[in-house]
Design an enzyme around this catalytic site. Structure first.
Site, short mmCIF file in Angstrom:
data_model
loop_
_atom_site.label_atom_id
_atom_site.label_comp_id
_atom_site.label_asym_id
_atom_site.label_seq_id
_atom_site.Cartn_x
_atom_site.Cartn_y
_atom_site.Cartn_z
N GLU A 20 0.83 -1.21 0.00
CA GLU A 20 0.00 0.00 0.00
C GLU A 20 0.86 1.26 0.00
O GLU A 20 0.54 2.25 -0.66
CB GLU A 20 -0.95 -0.01 1.20
CG GLU A 20 -2.16 -0.89 0.94
CD GLU A 20 -2.89 -1.31 2.21
OE1 GLU A 20 -2.68 -0.69 3.27
OE2 GLU A 20 -3.67 -2.28 2.12
N GLY A 87 13.38 -12.91 7.99
CA GLY A 87 14.06 -13.20 9.24
C GLY A 87 15.54 -13.41 8.96
O GLY A 87 15.91 -13.91 7.89
N MET A 201 9.28 -16.33 2.75
CA MET A 201 8.29 -17.30 2.32
C MET A 201 7.92 -17.18 0.84
O MET A 201 6.91 -17.75 0.44
CB MET A 201 7.04 -17.16 3.21
CG MET A 201 7.35 -17.36 4.69
SD MET A 201 5.95 -17.12 5.81
CE MET A 201 4.90 -18.49 5.37
N GLU A 202 8.68 -16.41 0.06
CA GLU A 202 8.25 -16.20 -1.32
C GLU A 202 9.34 -16.28 -2.39
O GLU A 202 9.09 -16.79 -3.49
CB GLU A 202 7.57 -14.81 -1.47
CG GLU A 202 6.29 -14.64 -0.71
CD GLU A 202 6.51 -14.28 0.74
OE1 GLU A 202 7.62 -13.80 1.08
OE2 GLU A 202 5.60 -14.46 1.57
N ASP A 225 13.26 -9.58 11.86
CA ASP A 225 13.33 -10.40 13.08
C ASP A 225 14.47 -11.39 12.94
O ASP A 225 15.01 -11.58 11.86
CB ASP A 225 12.00 -11.14 13.29
CG ASP A 225 11.68 -12.05 12.12
OD1 ASP A 225 12.07 -13.22 12.18
OD2 ASP A 225 11.07 -11.59 11.13
#
Ligand code: ADE
Length: 260
Positions: A20, A87, A201-202, A225
């Site tokens: 966004e 992460g 994750m991608e 993180d």
């Protein structure tokens, strides 16, 4: 590979807050057009003067693969840039650091004993290379960002997220369909893939799709993180303040460059 200056750049962002914020910047740069395909919005227009198509992929490898295929089929993008958070996998990679991928691997892909661990079946490959020219240009944009823009982030935010002296790292990013947030889980990944810098994750899925279509791929991840038991308590605040600031200013510098 030289990226065509005529084709748009696909920008694939997994999380809404960052997508966004980038869409708001696109709207400042002139008219945008939004098309919904496969349950996802694709926003075409300009970002910092460059023709771009931005999509919120959502989280995970399948979502990212679908979004990458949409960018390629519907928009004929000349390259895909995957922007997001990750992460830290290596002990040297700290919250607030930035990782640019040289290669991506899917750490949860395991078709043994038919294929070696991590290998994408029937490709003979487990590591998919990122585009070197995009990686070099991103790295230069990030070095300038760290030297010249970072101090615009308020001292309060830098203190809150302990962003003492953020650094750029370049190397392997690993992806899987898990949010890794335990000491044992991150330790196992470190043992199995010692050169992994960051976990998300991608990008492993985006890399595989880009490889299949012969499209250059770049990956830029801000470390949110440490993927262990101390994983960030205030992830939304990190995204809204730090990650969005990083992607705004790094993309500004990267998109204004002409060396990729
Ligand atoms: N994205 C950001 N942090 C992550 C983590 N710890 N595991 C997987 N994906 C992430």
């Amino acid at each position: 590979m030289t990226v065509s200056s005529i084709s748009p750049l696909g920008i694939l962002v997994p999380l809404a807050q960052e997508a966004e914020a980038l869409f708001a910047l696109m709207k400042q740069d002139g008219a945008t057009h939004t098309q919904r395909i496969g349950g996802r919005d694709y926003h075409s227009g300009h970002l910092f003067g460059r023709s771009c198509v931005l999509t919120l992929s959502r989280v995970g490898k399948v979502a990212a693969a679908t979004a990458a295929a949409g960018l390629i089929h519907a928009y004929k993008v000349g390259a895909i840039l995957n922007v997001g958070v990750a992460g830290g996998a290596a002990a040297t990679v700290k919250v607030g650091d930035i990782v640019v991928a040289d290669a991506m691997l899917q750490h949860d892909l395991d078709a043994r004993p038919i294929f070696p661990r991590y290998e994408v079946p029937l490709t003979g490959m487990s590591r998919f290379a990122a585009d070197a020219a995009i990686g070099n240009s991103l790295s230069q944009a990030i070095e300038a960002f760290l030297a010249e823009d970072l101090l615009q982030l308020s001292a309060e935010i830098r203190e809150r997220f302990a962003l003492a002296a953020p650094r750029l790292h370049r190397g392997l990013i690993i992806s899987g369909d898990q949010f890794v947030n335990g000491h044992a889980a991150v330790a196992a990944l470190r043992d199995d893939i010692p050169d992994a810098l960051a976990i998300e994750m991608e990008s492993g899925a985006v890399a595989q799709i880009c490889h299949d279509y012969g499209i250059p791929c770049g990956v830029l991840r801000t470390i949110s993180d440490s993927a262990d038991d101390n994983a960030h308590v205030d992830f939304p605040a990190f995204l809204a303040t730090v990650a969005s600031f990083y992607s705004h200013h790094i993309l500004r510098r990267f998109l204004q460059r002409t060396d990729w």
